[in-house]
Design an enzyme around this catalytic site. Structure first.
Site, PDB file in Angstrom:
ATOM      1  N   GLU A  33       0.854  -1.200   0.000  1.00 36.88           N
ATOM      2  CA  GLU A  33       0.000   0.000   0.000  1.00 36.88           C
ATOM      3  C   GLU A  33       0.885   1.243   0.000  1.00 36.88           C
ATOM      4  O   GLU A  33       2.006   1.214   0.505  1.00 36.88           O
ATOM      5  CB  GLU A  33      -0.898  -0.068   1.254  1.00 36.88           C
ATOM      6  N   ASP A  34       0.380   2.341  -0.540  1.00 35.30           N
ATOM      7  CA  ASP A  34       1.163   3.577  -0.578  1.00 35.30           C
ATOM      8  C   ASP A  34       1.159   4.297   0.773  1.00 35.30           C
ATOM      9  O   ASP A  34       2.194   4.626   1.325  1.00 35.30           O
ATOM     10  CB  ASP A  34       0.651   4.516  -1.687  1.00 35.30           C
ATOM     11  N   ILE A  35      -0.051   4.540   1.293  1.00 31.94           N
ATOM     12  CA  ILE A  35      -0.132   5.345   2.522  1.00 31.94           C
ATOM     13  C   ILE A  35      -1.312   4.880   3.364  1.00 31.94           C
ATOM     14  O   ILE A  35      -2.363   4.526   2.820  1.00 31.94           O
ATOM     15  CB  ILE A  35      -0.239   6.846   2.178  1.00 31.94           C
ATOM     16  N   ASP A  78      -3.753   6.300   6.196  1.00 29.99           N
ATOM     17  CA  ASP A  78      -4.173   7.569   6.800  1.00 29.99           C
ATOM     18  C   ASP A  78      -5.083   7.228   7.988  1.00 29.99           C
ATOM     19  O   ASP A  78      -4.595   6.945   9.081  1.00 29.99           O
ATOM     20  CB  ASP A  78      -4.876   8.374   5.695  1.00 29.99           C
ATOM     21  N   PHE A 118      -1.552  16.730   3.801  1.00 29.96           N
ATOM     22  CA  PHE A 118      -1.841  16.074   2.531  1.00 29.96           C
ATOM     23  C   PHE A 118      -0.574  16.087   1.679  1.00 29.96           C
ATOM     24  O   PHE A 118       0.003  17.131   1.420  1.00 29.96           O
ATOM     25  CB  PHE A 118      -2.985  16.766   1.793  1.00 29.96           C
ATOM     26  N   ASP A 130      -1.431  10.892  -5.415  1.00 30.40           N
ATOM     27  CA  ASP A 130      -2.027  11.932  -6.263  1.00 30.40           C
ATOM     28  C   ASP A 130      -2.943  12.863  -5.487  1.00 30.40           C
ATOM     29  O   ASP A 130      -3.351  12.566  -4.352  1.00 30.40           O
ATOM     30  CB  ASP A 130      -2.857  11.277  -7.372  1.00 30.40           C
ATOM     31  N   ARG A 186       1.204  12.378  -9.520  1.00 28.37           N
ATOM     32  CA  ARG A 186       1.724  11.019  -9.266  1.00 28.37           C
ATOM     33  C   ARG A 186       3.182  10.866  -9.719  1.00 28.37           C
ATOM     34  O   ARG A 186       3.954  10.131  -9.126  1.00 28.37           O
ATOM     35  CB  ARG A 186       0.890   9.979 -10.034  1.00 28.37           C
TER      36      ARG A 186
HETATM   37  P1  IMP Z   1      -7.361   5.678   4.663  1.00 26.49           P
HETATM   38  O1  IMP Z   1      -8.471   4.746   4.337  1.00 26.49           O
HETATM   39  O2  IMP Z   1      -7.869   6.926   5.324  1.00 26.49           O
HETATM   40  O3  IMP Z   1      -6.231   5.045   5.441  1.00 26.49           O
HETATM   41  O4  IMP Z   1      -6.783   6.206   3.289  1.00 26.49           O
HETATM   42  C1  IMP Z   1      -5.969   5.433   2.499  1.00 26.49           C
HETATM   43  C2  IMP Z   1      -5.930   5.918   1.074  1.00 26.49           C
HETATM   44  O5  IMP Z   1      -6.188   7.325   0.967  1.00 26.49           O
HETATM   45  C3  IMP Z   1      -4.561   5.726   0.482  1.00 26.49           C
HETATM   46  O6  IMP Z   1      -4.456   4.490  -0.157  1.00 26.49           O
HETATM   47  C4  IMP Z   1      -4.434   6.888  -0.499  1.00 26.49           C
HETATM   48  O7  IMP Z   1      -4.933   6.501  -1.757  1.00 26.49           O
HETATM   49  C5  IMP Z   1      -5.306   7.964   0.063  1.00 26.49           C
HETATM   50  N1  IMP Z   1      -4.528   8.988   0.801  1.00 26.49           N
HETATM   51  C6  IMP Z   1      -4.471   9.137   2.151  1.00 26.49           C
HETATM   52  N2  IMP Z   1      -3.702  10.199   2.477  1.00 26.49           N
HETATM   53  C7  IMP Z   1      -3.259  10.722   1.321  1.00 26.49           C
HETATM   54  C8  IMP Z   1      -2.395  11.840   1.003  1.00 26.49           C
HETATM   55  O8  IMP Z   1      -1.873  12.566   1.866  1.00 26.49           O
HETATM   56  N3  IMP Z   1      -2.160  12.030  -0.321  1.00 26.49           N
HETATM   57  C9  IMP Z   1      -2.700  11.272  -1.307  1.00 26.49           C
HETATM   58  N4  IMP Z   1      -3.500  10.223  -1.044  1.00 26.49           N
HETATM   59  C10 IMP Z   1      -3.790   9.957   0.254  1.00 26.49           C
END
Ligand code: IMP
Length: 233
Positions: A149-151, A153, A202, A209, A215
């Site tokens: 996974e990338d990130i 949150d 962010f 993206d 990206r």
């Molecule tokens: P979560 O479900 O809140 O953990 O969000 C996860 C997804 O939100 C990630 O896979 C990203 O695609 C997107 N995301 C969360 N934070 C960021 C950010 O700072 N920049 C871009 N995409 C984000």
């Protein structure tokens, strides 16, 4: 089942403190059409690559001699997925030089699968998570799975994906995320392998993206208000 027993011996995520002021954009090669939409570089691309190298070592040590399937979470995870697997494969190539033919055969099996999740609108994580490509999860039955996974949150996306995946009966699941955000909205989910622990801002670049923009930027950057306005939906 979910690999939590591996957490302690893995290398620690690099913590970027809340008061870190970042690096000036002018110190890097960033296209001039992008710089006006950015505040600063939070993590330079080279630093990201060095961290991925160590994460690849942690994963290769844990999965030594076990075939596994790397599940790429699109779209944001694709560059990390590519860089990570390339580094794991390189480590495997060195390691198998000493192994017998049969053991080497097992150890080298890395399969790939892709799934697409979408939960973000503008800068906001939403609880409406769309999953595209769920059919591919059937191939994970009885397999060791590494989710890339990338990130992370709030953690909502990952918890939803883990619950989905468990229904397909994988042998084990481990999760790696290049970035983990410190946010009060976190549901407490922590991946087995985390690259960087970053402030609650962010970020774009490194395949992350903002409404499909930025990206390609190879450094992790903070968007400015002009960028947010220009590319909002
Ligand atoms: P979560 O479900 O809140 O953990 O969000 C996860 C997804 O939100 C990630 O896979 C990203 O695609 C997107 N995301 C969360 N934070 C960021 C950010 O700072 N920049 C871009 N995409 C984000």
């Amino acid at each position: 089942m979910n690999g939590n027993s591996h957490k302690n011996k893995n290398s620690p995520a690099i913590v970027i403190p809340d008061d870190f002021e970042g690096h000036p954009l002018e110190s890097f090669c960033i296209a001039p059409n992008l710089t006006k939409f950015l505040q600063y570089v939070l993590i330079p691309g080279g630093f990201v690559q060095d961290r991925i190298e160590r994460m690849a070592c942690d994963i290769a040590v844990d999965l030594a001699n076990e075939p596994f399937t790397a599940l790429c979470v699109l779209k944001g995870g694709y560059l990390f997925f590519n860089d990570l697997l390339e580094k794991i494969r390189r480590l495997y190539r060195y390691r198998v030089m000493d192994l017998s033919e049969e053991v080497a055969d097992e150890a080298q099996q890395i399969r790939v699968e892709f799934i697409r999740l979408k939960s973000y609108e503008n800068e906001q994580s939403t609880s409406n998570i769309q999953v595209i490509g769920i059919e591919s999860l059937e191939s994970l039955r009885g397999k060791n799975v590494l989710i890339v996974e990338d990130i992370i949150d709030t953690g909502r996306t990952m918890v939803k994906l883990l619950n989905l995946l468990k229904q397909f009966g994988p042998k084990s699941i481990r999760v790696t995320s290049l970035f983990v955000k410190r946010t009060p909205l976190s549901n407490g989910y922590v991946p087995e392998y985390a690259g960087f622990n970053i402030p609650n801002k962010f970020v774009v670049g490194c395949s992350l993206d903002y409404n499909e923009h930025f990206r390609d930027l190879n450094h992790l950057c903070i968007l400015n208000s002009l960028g947010k306005d220009r590319f909002s939906q």
